[in-house]
Structure formats: structure tokens, C-alpha cells
Design an enzyme around this catalytic site. Structure first.
Site, mmCIF file in Angstrom:
data_model
loop_
_atom_site.group_PDB
_atom_site.id
_atom_site.type_symbol
_atom_site.label_atom_id
_atom_site.label_comp_id
_atom_site.label_asym_id
_atom_site.label_seq_id
_atom_site.Cartn_x
_atom_site.Cartn_y
_atom_site.Cartn_z
ATOM 1 N N GLN A 135 0.839 -1.203 0.000
ATOM 2 C CA GLN A 135 0.000 0.000 0.000
ATOM 3 C C GLN A 135 0.874 1.254 0.000
ATOM 4 O O GLN A 135 1.568 1.510 0.988
ATOM 5 C CB GLN A 135 -0.880 -0.011 1.265
ATOM 6 C CG GLN A 135 -1.728 1.220 1.460
ATOM 7 C CD GLN A 135 -2.402 1.226 2.828
ATOM 8 O OE1 GLN A 135 -1.864 0.660 3.780
ATOM 9 N NE2 GLN A 135 -3.541 1.866 2.936
ATOM 10 N N GLY A 136 0.825 2.022 -1.045
ATOM 11 C CA GLY A 136 1.628 3.250 -1.138
ATOM 12 C C GLY A 136 0.791 4.478 -0.860
ATOM 13 O O GLY A 136 0.397 5.198 -1.792
ATOM 14 N N TYR A 137 0.485 4.726 0.404
ATOM 15 C CA TYR A 137 -0.277 5.910 0.797
ATOM 16 C C TYR A 137 0.656 6.922 1.490
ATOM 17 O O TYR A 137 0.856 8.024 1.009
ATOM 18 C CB TYR A 137 -1.410 5.536 1.771
ATOM 19 C CG TYR A 137 -2.679 4.999 1.155
ATOM 20 C CD1 TYR A 137 -2.681 4.353 -0.070
ATOM 21 C CD2 TYR A 137 -3.897 5.116 1.823
ATOM 22 C CE1 TYR A 137 -3.862 3.846 -0.617
ATOM 23 C CE2 TYR A 137 -5.083 4.624 1.289
ATOM 24 C CZ TYR A 137 -5.050 3.988 0.073
ATOM 25 O OH TYR A 137 -6.220 3.493 -0.448
ATOM 26 N N SER A 138 1.205 6.526 2.668
ATOM 27 C CA SER A 138 1.935 7.481 3.508
ATOM 28 C C SER A 138 3.195 7.993 2.823
ATOM 29 O O SER A 138 3.854 7.276 2.071
ATOM 30 C CB SER A 138 2.350 6.829 4.823
ATOM 31 O OG SER A 138 1.231 6.278 5.458
ATOM 32 N N SER A 172 4.570 -1.262 4.191
ATOM 33 C CA SER A 172 4.724 -2.638 4.696
ATOM 34 C C SER A 172 4.870 -3.608 3.534
ATOM 35 O O SER A 172 4.144 -3.521 2.536
ATOM 36 C CB SER A 172 3.494 -3.050 5.514
ATOM 37 O OG SER A 172 3.322 -2.173 6.598
ATOM 38 N N GLU A 212 -9.221 -1.695 5.130
ATOM 39 C CA GLU A 212 -8.003 -1.874 5.935
ATOM 40 C C GLU A 212 -8.337 -1.882 7.425
ATOM 41 O O GLU A 212 -7.819 -2.685 8.195
ATOM 42 C CB GLU A 212 -7.004 -0.743 5.645
ATOM 43 C CG GLU A 212 -5.734 -0.878 6.483
ATOM 44 C CD GLU A 212 -4.699 0.214 6.208
ATOM 45 O OE1 GLU A 212 -5.090 1.312 5.769
ATOM 46 O OE2 GLU A 212 -3.507 -0.039 6.436
HETATM 47 C C1 LIG Z 1 3.530 -0.795 11.513
HETATM 48 C C2 LIG Z 1 3.112 0.231 10.522
HETATM 49 C C3 LIG Z 1 2.807 -0.165 9.230
HETATM 50 C C4 LIG Z 1 2.455 0.788 8.281
HETATM 51 N N1 LIG Z 1 2.206 0.358 7.002
HETATM 52 C C5 LIG Z 1 1.881 1.268 6.057
HETATM 53 C C6 LIG Z 1 1.683 0.869 4.700
HETATM 54 O O1 LIG Z 1 1.801 -0.323 4.360
HETATM 55 N N2 LIG Z 1 1.396 1.802 3.789
HETATM 56 C C7 LIG Z 1 1.260 3.105 4.123
HETATM 57 O O2 LIG Z 1 0.959 3.906 3.239
HETATM 58 N N3 LIG Z 1 1.459 3.547 5.377
HETATM 59 C C8 LIG Z 1 1.772 2.655 6.352
HETATM 60 N N4 LIG Z 1 1.999 3.058 7.647
HETATM 61 C C9 LIG Z 1 1.941 4.494 7.963
HETATM 62 C C10 LIG Z 1 0.727 4.908 8.796
HETATM 63 O O3 LIG Z 1 -0.433 4.937 8.015
HETATM 64 C C11 LIG Z 1 1.042 6.275 9.400
HETATM 65 O O4 LIG Z 1 2.146 6.098 10.286
HETATM 66 C C12 LIG Z 1 -0.122 6.846 10.175
HETATM 67 O O5 LIG Z 1 -1.188 7.174 9.299
HETATM 68 C C13 LIG Z 1 0.280 8.097 10.979
HETATM 69 O O6 LIG Z 1 0.937 9.005 10.183
HETATM 70 P P1 LIG Z 1 2.353 9.634 10.643
HETATM 71 O O7 LIG Z 1 3.248 8.505 10.995
HETATM 72 O O8 LIG Z 1 2.796 10.551 9.569
HETATM 73 O O9 LIG Z 1 2.053 10.418 11.970
HETATM 74 P P2 LIG Z 1 1.436 11.904 12.100
HETATM 75 O O10 LIG Z 1 0.297 12.038 11.152
HETATM 76 O O11 LIG Z 1 2.562 12.867 11.969
HETATM 77 O O12 LIG Z 1 0.878 11.890 13.576
HETATM 78 C C14 LIG Z 1 1.710 12.143 14.716
HETATM 79 C C15 LIG Z 1 0.829 12.161 15.953
HETATM 80 O O13 LIG Z 1 -0.136 13.243 15.874
HETATM 81 C C16 LIG Z 1 -1.465 12.739 16.024
HETATM 82 N N5 LIG Z 1 -2.370 13.482 15.136
HETATM 83 C C17 LIG Z 1 -2.137 13.827 13.844
HETATM 84 N N6 LIG Z 1 -3.201 14.492 13.346
HETATM 85 C C18 LIG Z 1 -4.129 14.536 14.332
HETATM 86 C C19 LIG Z 1 -5.443 15.078 14.443
HETATM 87 N N7 LIG Z 1 -6.031 15.679 13.396
HETATM 88 N N8 LIG Z 1 -6.110 14.939 15.613
HETATM 89 C C20 LIG Z 1 -5.537 14.300 16.683
HETATM 90 N N9 LIG Z 1 -4.281 13.782 16.645
HETATM 91 C C21 LIG Z 1 -3.598 13.895 15.487
HETATM 92 C C22 LIG Z 1 -1.391 11.280 15.602
HETATM 93 O O14 LIG Z 1 -2.430 10.527 16.188
HETATM 94 C C23 LIG Z 1 -0.006 10.874 16.116
HETATM 95 O O15 LIG Z 1 -0.086 10.550 17.471
HETATM 96 C C24 LIG Z 1 2.368 2.150 8.624
HETATM 97 C C25 LIG Z 1 2.677 2.552 9.924
HETATM 98 C C26 LIG Z 1 3.040 1.613 10.868
HETATM 99 C C27 LIG Z 1 3.379 2.064 12.246
#
Ligand SMILES: Cc1cc2nc3c(=O)[nH]c(=O)nc-3n(C[C@H](O)[C@H](O)[C@H](O)COP(=O)(O)OP(=O)(O)OC[C@H]3O[C@@H](n4cnc5c(N)ncnc54)[C@H](O)[C@@H]3O)c2cc1C
Length: 395
Positions: free
Chosen positions: A129-132, A164, A247
Site C-alpha cells: 500500500q503506497g499511501y503514507s 509494509s 483496511e
Molecule cells: C507498523 C506500521 C505499518 C504501516 N504500514 C503502512 C503501509 O503499508 N502503507 C502506508 O501507506 N502507510 C503505512 N503506515 C503508515 C501509517 O499509516 C502512518 O504512520 C499513520 O497514518 C500516521 O501518520 P504519521 O506517521 O505521519 O504520523 P502523524 O500524522 O505525523 O501523527 C503524529 C501524531 O499526531 C497525532 N495526530 C495527527 N493528526 C491529528 C489530528 N487531526 N487529531 C488528533 N491527533 C492527530 C497522531 O495521532 C499521532 O499521534 C504504517 C505505519 C506503521 C506504524
């Protein structure tokens, strides 16, 4: 809600149980997770999915023309329950089966469905999944990876992160910005990218478990045929959200949580505390009971979702509730296991006296990651409060 199974369903359950007993190799029970990156393990997991699919127990609810059986969801639920009871490994092709597959059935072209769905089912092609992106996680719509349409091809440049299983994947379902001038939710498209294309570089990242579970993925002038666009150009946000709901349900699997709790129970019965099984200690019993109550509540929530699906009611915020509750519960179960193990919980997985092959410390760290992945707990709470409870949006 009628929670009992019919005589036919019970007969089906017996048939599934017999098949699993005859076909699940003992060494595959409680096998180590894919993230540990052992190539033999990857092959074993592909073989297991193929075998299970051959028996008719994978994606049973999919339409027949796409390799399913149009079976009712209760049958798949029974299969999932029996797999958990047998301590079977998860499916390597989960992102294909649970995320991109259902999305293609809804939004994909006939050609995309025929090209991809069979390979998803038999584990020939693994998806990621290429989202983040760096800087675009919770605020996913701010993503910057560009795709420019030139003739019949998109030229993709940019970077994804935390992807992942990209190191094993053949394909990625990917969000790209195709109209930088449009408001952020309106200029995104959903592409299927062949990971073997020139210009794709995958760089593994080591998670706190010590395993390379996710990756950075770089795109440098990667050419993607226009026919790999899913849905309309610039309308990828709607497609992306359909995948996200799938998901959340995948991450919020009740069967996985039950599996973990059953493992914790076995552990508490087999480890000693004060000269007797830890499970006989009143404090531990109380804590186990608290966890079991949460597991049961989650199970009934899943039944409610199942009823909604059978009665074709809109899913609402059920998937977010699932994701929030189950990922936090899984982490609490693993934390309890470490407590039961005492200092044995600190042993590395290749240490001499390691318990349960070192799976609990690994689970403790891995499940913390899943509280974040797929949308953090805070984001799920925002969704539940705004879309479910109708509360006003925060500033
Ligand atoms: C084990 C694992 C597997 C993953 N696999 C994939 C994958 O296969 N493909 C993919 O695309 N991504 C993947 N991800 C990424 C995942 O989707 C992101 O880590 C997640 O969406 C959070 O984004 P961020 O890490 O940029 O944190 P941020 O968005 O920077 O958030 C940092 C903190 O701020 C809080 N926060 C942010 N905005 C708000 C808000 N509006 N209100 C309240 N709190 C807020 C968050 O809850 C968090 O605690 C994976 C992540 C993990 C840990």
C-alpha cells in the site's frame, strides 16, 4: 440478533475443522511472522494460501467470476474462527484479498479485475500500500508524489514511506497527485504500480522489533500505463477511502485478537508464579478476566457488523471502532503476557530459555505499531466522534 449457527453451518464447521487438521502442517502452527524476512517462510506462506484457496476457503464471499464462491459471510466467518482455533498462520496476500481486491471489484475496470484478482487469490502476486509519505500520514490528502499524464502513460516521481511488505511485493496500490492546482482532496489519483518497473527503489526500514517490516519506496520517472488508473482521473480520494475502510476491518480482526488471548491464557496456565500456575494467582485472574471481557465485547461488535453486512445496511463507523478497539486490546494482551513471563519476557528470540519462540516481546512491539498504522487511535477517535456521534470538528 440470532447468535446461534444453523445445523448446516455446524456441519460446514466440522468439514472445515477436518480439512485443517489434515492439511495444516504442525510446524506452521504459531509460525513466526513474515516480517522476519526468511525467504523459506515467504514461500511456506504462499504455499499455505494456495492450498487454502484450492480448498475453497479464501475470499469465499467474492463473486464466482472473480474466483470466489458468492458464499454468505457467515461461512467465511466460520472458516476464520476454525483457522484461529487451529493456530494457523495469517495469509501472506491479505492486502490483496482484503484491501485492493474489494476496491477493484467496486471501482476497477473489467480488464483490471481479470488481470489482478486471480493472482491475488492464489498468492502469486503480493501487494503493498503506497499511501503514507514523509509529512503525509494522518493528513494523507497532503501527499506530494506527482504523476504527470504524458500520452498514454503516467510519469511518477516522489517518495512513499512505512510501506509494509514492499520488499516482497509485486504490485503497489498507490496514491499520487495528478492535479497540483486543485484543492488537496480533488487532485489525487489511484494507480496500480508494478514494483518491477524501472525507477522504483525499495529501501527497507528496521522496525523496533528489529525486523525490516516496512520500507521507503522511491519513484524516479517511473512509467505507469494509463490503464492502471483505478476510477476516474483526479478522483482517487473516493477510491482510497473505500480501501481504508477495508483496511480498518482487516486490522480489527476479532479472530486475531482471540488467537492472541488464547495464547495468553495458555501462557498463564503454563508459567509459574509463587509455586503455582500464574493463571491461579487472583490478581492475574482478575486481569485476564478484564481482558476477556474486552475480547468478548469486540466479538459481539463484530457480530453486529456481520448482521449489518447480511442485512445490507451501510457500515457506518463500525470499521473505525473495530480498528481502535482491537489494536489497543492486542497491545494490552501482549503487555500482560510480558508481565506473566517476568524477566523471561526480556529474552531475545534466539536465547536459550526463550518462551513461545520469543513471540510475545515481538507482539508487544509489533502491536504498538498497529495502533499507529492504518490511521492512529486519535484519528479513529476523531472519525467516530465526528461521523458517528455528530460532534463538531475540532479547530
Ligand atoms: C507498523 C506500521 C505499518 C504501516 N504500514 C503502512 C503501509 O503499508 N502503507 C502506508 O501507506 N502507510 C503505512 N503506515 C503508515 C501509517 O499509516 C502512518 O504512520 C499513520 O497514518 C500516521 O501518520 P504519521 O506517521 O505521519 O504520523 P502523524 O500524522 O505525523 O501523527 C503524529 C501524531 O499526531 C497525532 N495526530 C495527527 N493528526 C491529528 C489530528 N487531526 N487529531 C488528533 N491527533 C492527530 C497522531 O495521532 C499521532 O499521534 C504504517 C505505519 C506503521 C506504524
Amino acid at each position: 440478533m440470532d447468535l446461534s449457527f444453523t445445523a448446516e453451518q455446524e456441519a460446514f464447521r466440522r468439514q472445515v475443522r477436518t480439512w485443517i487438521k489434515a492439511n495444516l502442517p504442525v510446524r506452521e502452527r504459531d509460525a513466526p511472522p513474515l516480517e522476519q524476512g526468511d525467504p523459506k517462510r515467504i514461500q511456506a506462506m504462499k504455499d499455505w494460501q494456495r492450498k487454502l484457496y484450492g480448498a475453497g476457503y479464501v475470499a469465499m464471499g467474492w463473486p464466482k467470476e472473480y474466483g470466489g464462491q458468492a458464499a454468505d459471510v457467515v461461512q467465511q466467518t466460520i472458516v476464520n474462527e476454525e483457522l484461529v482455533l487451529a493456530r494457523a498462520p495469517g495469509l501472506i496476500g491479505m492486502m490483496g484479498i482484503q484491501m485492493v481486491g474489494p476496491t477493484l471489484m467496486k471501482f476497477g475496470s473489467e480488464e483490471q479485475k481479470r488481470r489482478h484478482l486471480p493472482h491475488i487469490l492464489n498468492a502469486e502476486e503480493i501487494w503493498c500500500q503506497g499511501y503514507s509519505e514523509p509529512g503525509s500520514g494522518s493528513d494523507l490528502a497532503s501527499l506530494k508524489t506527482r504523476a504527470e499524464l504524458v500520452g498514454d502513460e503516467f510519469i511518477v516521481n516522489g517518495q512513499k514511506v512505512w510501506t509494509s511488505n514492499a520488499q516482497h511485493a509485486h504490485w503497489m496500490f498507490c496514491l499520487v497527485r495528478t492535479d497540483p492546482a486543485a484543492p488537496k482532496h480533488k487532485g489525487i489519483s489511484y494507480l496500480l504500480i508494478d514494483m518491477r518497473s524501472p525507477g522504483v527503489t525499495v529501501r527497507p526500514l528496521i522496525q523496533m522489533t528489529g525486523d525490516p517490516g516496512f520500507n521507503e519506496v522511491f519513484f524516479e520517472d517511473v512509467r505507469v500505463p494509463r490503464q492502471n488508473l483505478v476510477g476516474e482521473l483526479h478522483q482517487g480520494w473516493q477510491v482510497a477511502n473505500a480501501t481504508l475502510a477495508h483496511e480498518r476491518n482487516m486490522l480489527g480482526s476479532t479472530t486475531v485478537t482471540q488467537h492472541m488471548f488464547n495464547g495468553l491464557l495458555r501462557l498463564a496456565q503454563s508459567r509459574e508464579r509463587g509455586g503455582r500456575p500464574a493463571a491461579d494467582d487472583p490478581v492475574i485472574r482478575q486481569r485476564l478476566a478484564d481482558l476477556l471481557i474486552r475480547v468478548e465485547a469486540m466479538k459481539y461488535h463484530a457480530f453486529r457488523q456481520l448482521t449489518d453486512t447480511i442485512k445490507k445496511r451501510p457500515p457506518g463507523i463500525g470499521a473505525s471502532v473495530n480498528k481502535l478497539v482491537s489494536t489497543e486490546l492486542n497491545h494490552d494482551i501482549a503487555a500482560m503476557a510480558l508481565e506473566v513471563m517476568g524477566s523471561y519476557g526480556l529474552l531475545a528470540r534466539n536465547a536459550r530459555h526463550v518462551v513461545d519462540r520469543g513471540s510475545w516481546p515481538n507482539e508487544f512491539m509489533f502491536t504498538l505499531g498497529l495502533v499507529i498504522g492504518g490511521g492512529t487511535s486519535q484519528i479513529q477517535k476523531n472519525i467516530i466522534s465526528e461521523r458517528g456521534l455528530g460532534m463538531p470538528r475540532g479547530a
